[in-house]
Design an enzyme around this catalytic site. Structure first.
Site, short mmCIF file in Angstrom:
data_model
loop_
_atom_site.label_atom_id
_atom_site.label_comp_id
_atom_site.label_asym_id
_atom_site.label_seq_id
_atom_site.Cartn_x
_atom_site.Cartn_y
_atom_site.Cartn_z
N ARG A 182 13.77 -1.67 3.09
CA ARG A 182 14.29 -1.86 1.95
C ARG A 182 15.43 -1.29 1.62
O ARG A 182 16.21 -1.42 0.60
CB ARG A 182 12.97 -1.64 0.95
CG ARG A 182 11.84 -2.62 1.13
CD ARG A 182 10.67 -2.30 0.01
NE ARG A 182 9.68 -3.49 0.06
CZ ARG A 182 8.86 -3.53 -0.32
NH1 ARG A 182 7.94 -2.13 -0.92
NH2 ARG A 182 7.85 -4.61 -0.28
N ARG A 217 -8.76 -3.07 -1.84
CA ARG A 217 -9.58 -1.84 -1.60
C ARG A 217 -11.14 -2.40 -2.01
O ARG A 217 -12.15 -2.00 -1.30
CB ARG A 217 -9.18 -0.60 -2.65
CG ARG A 217 -7.99 0.26 -2.05
CD ARG A 217 -7.33 1.07 -3.12
NE ARG A 217 -6.54 1.77 -2.45
CZ ARG A 217 -5.20 1.44 -2.08
NH1 ARG A 217 -4.66 0.24 -2.41
NH2 ARG A 217 -4.29 2.34 -1.67
N LYS A 262 3.30 -13.64 -1.84
CA LYS A 262 2.60 -12.25 -1.28
C LYS A 262 1.99 -11.49 -2.50
O LYS A 262 0.80 -10.95 -2.11
CB LYS A 262 3.62 -11.47 -0.63
CG LYS A 262 3.23 -10.24 0.22
CD LYS A 262 4.22 -9.70 1.19
CE LYS A 262 3.51 -8.25 1.58
NZ LYS A 262 2.83 -8.77 2.62
N SER A 272 0.05 6.32 2.70
CA SER A 272 -0.94 6.69 1.90
C SER A 272 -1.89 5.62 2.55
O SER A 272 -3.36 5.97 2.24
CB SER A 272 -0.86 6.73 0.48
OG SER A 272 -0.66 5.32 0.05
N GLN A 273 -1.55 4.44 2.80
CA GLN A 273 -2.62 3.40 3.30
C GLN A 273 -3.31 3.78 4.65
O GLN A 273 -4.34 3.41 4.74
CB GLN A 273 -1.98 1.95 3.42
CG GLN A 273 -1.71 1.42 2.17
CD GLN A 273 -0.86 0.19 2.31
OE1 GLN A 273 -0.69 -0.41 3.53
NE2 GLN A 273 -0.33 -0.38 1.19
N SER A 276 -3.42 -3.91 -5.17
CA SER A 276 -3.74 -2.74 -4.49
C SER A 276 -5.28 -2.28 -4.47
O SER A 276 -5.98 -2.13 -3.74
CB SER A 276 -2.71 -1.49 -5.07
OG SER A 276 -1.66 -1.65 -4.65
N ASP A 314 6.98 1.51 -4.38
CA ASP A 314 6.75 -0.08 -4.75
C ASP A 314 7.68 -0.20 -5.99
O ASP A 314 8.09 -1.35 -6.10
CB ASP A 314 5.62 -0.61 -4.81
CG ASP A 314 4.90 -0.60 -3.46
OD1 ASP A 314 5.71 -0.53 -2.39
OD2 ASP A 314 3.86 -1.05 -3.38
N GLY A 328 0.75 -6.29 5.24
CA GLY A 328 0.70 -4.96 5.55
C GLY A 328 -0.47 -3.94 5.49
O GLY A 328 -1.11 -3.42 6.04
#
Length: 417
Positions: free
Chosen positions: A329, A30, A398, A155-156, A26, A298, A79
């Site tokens: 999920r 960014r 990933k 939030s992304q 994360s 998550d 994603g």
């Protein structure tokens, strides 16, 4: 053909180990976007080796400027890269086709696209409306500096817009509609922008970033608290555990650091060390029967599987965003927990875990649904089940490529089958 992992643990279930985790996916994603926007003013240290981050880094280093033809940008299953690049490419100079895997083409992105179009981005859907792939022609011709966006979906979307805001001619004000999901991730974005010299103001539901240049900065990526969560689960399921995790900060930007607080009930204490933290098994104290995971979705699979293994009939809220992740999920958890007799039911956004019929067979095979977190959430069950098979073992690439190797370091046996 994808390989599966056969995981087992032979011995007294006493775990004493030190695990050095990869950098936070994360934070690193960014940091890479900010470094690219700054055109070299911002640099990144302690890069994550997660596949999603490697993919984003490669893409950002190979985007052509003023290319006469459309350039295809393929994020694969990443994603975060899809969402962050939607805004980044809208501000870039070029013509792009932003695409990904078949699953990526099923993950909604319409809310972000419509917000970008409202600002002035030239974006069309190359397939089904509301979903990737996207045709993007930049740089955008800014029409407005204020845009509304829903706060309870991803939030992304918000982070994607915030990161490009200072590069827009008129800056940007986001009006967040409704409840804000995963608030810590938005705070992470704003804190990292601040480290890079970009200031903001936040009043009620409005976040404003004026046009301004990046300042010289080095963004050092902390190890991944999401990856740490699997070690908390292992500590909770072991008979005795002392697991050192170097370089994790006591005060972290990462929302998933909340695992420290949650896992106290599961019998795992977190102590600060000279170079990080240490997880120590202790007495379990499930005083709280309801857990709200809205700010840290998550962590949901890890916590729910761990609670099921400990036969705790807990109630969970804040799981709505799980349905648009790498897989649905919630459905995946329901399917796989059923294999050990556990039922997860949903009623009006409240999720109830019933472990009354929990049983551990000698061997069980869990599907992973091309989802890295499914594999890593169920792997710790090898402490309680003689043989655990995780399908498609490579999915961990990933976010945590060294997961299987680290399990072996801690005393697990991992064989490819």
């Amino acid at each position: 053909m994808s390989k599966n992992a056969l995981v087992s643990f032979n011995g007294n279930r006493h775990i004493d180990t030190e695990i050095t985790l990869t950098g936070s996916k994360s934070e690193c994603n960014r940091a890479l976007i900010l470094a690219a926007l700054s055109k070299g003013t911002v640099t990144v240290e302690n890069m994550s080796n997660a596949a999603d981050t490697v993919t984003l880094d490669r893409i950002l280093n190979n985007i052509p400027q003023n290319h006469p033809h459309q350039h295809t940008v393929d994020v694969g299953p990443a994603g975060t890269a899809m969402r962050f690049l939607s805004a980044y490419l809208s501000a870039a100079n070029g013509n792009f086709l932003l695409t990904g895997t078949e699953r990526m083409k099923q993950r909604p992105i319409g809310i972000l696209v419509e917000a970008l179009k409202a600002i002035g981005a030239e974006i069309t859907y190359a397939g089904e409306e509301g979903f990737p792939p996207l045709n993007i022609t930049g740089p955008l011709n800014q029409k407005t500096n204020t845009v509304k966006i829903k706060g309870d979906v991803s939030s992304q979307y918000i982070s994607s817009l915030l990161m490009v805001a200072s590069a827009l001619k008129h800056g940007l004000t986001l009006e967040i509609e409704g409840e804000l999901t995963s608030l810590p991730y938005v705070n992470m974005t704003l804190d990292m922008l601040k480290e890079a010299g970009i200031t903001h103001s936040w009043s009620e539901n409005r976040i404003t970033i004026e046009p301004q240049p990046f300042q010289s900065a080095t963004l050092t990526v902390e190890p991944d608290w999401s990856a740490a969560s699997y070690w908390y689960a292992i500590a909770a399921l072991a008979e005795k555990a002392q697991i050192s995790l170097p370089y994790l900060k006591d005060k972290s930007l990462q929302g998933d650091s909340r695992i420290r607080e949650i896992m106290l009930a599961f019998g795992v204490q977190t102590t600060k060390t000279s170079n990080g933290i240490c997880l120590i098994s202790s007495d379990k104290n499930f005083g709280k029967e309801i857990l709200d995971l809205k700010d840290c979705p998550d962590l949901a699979q890890t916590i729910i599987v761990c609670a099921a293994a400990l036969r705790k009939n807990l109630v969970f809220t804040g799981l709505e965003t799980l349905k648009i992740k790498e897989t649905d999920r919630v459905k995946a958890l329901q399917n796989e927990l059923a294999k050990i007799g556990v039922v997860l039911t949903e009623n009006n956004k409240v999720y109830t875990l019933n472990c009354d019929k929990l049983e551990f067979p000698e061997r069980v095979s869990f599907a992973t649904y091309e989802d890295h977190r499914m594999a890593m959430a169920f792997a710790p069950l090898a402490l309680l089940i003689k043989e655990v098979v995780l399908e498609e073992m490579d999915v961990v690439e990933k976010s945590y490529p060294d997961f299987w190797r680290d399990l072996q370091k801690a005393g697990f046996t991992v064989n490819e089958i």
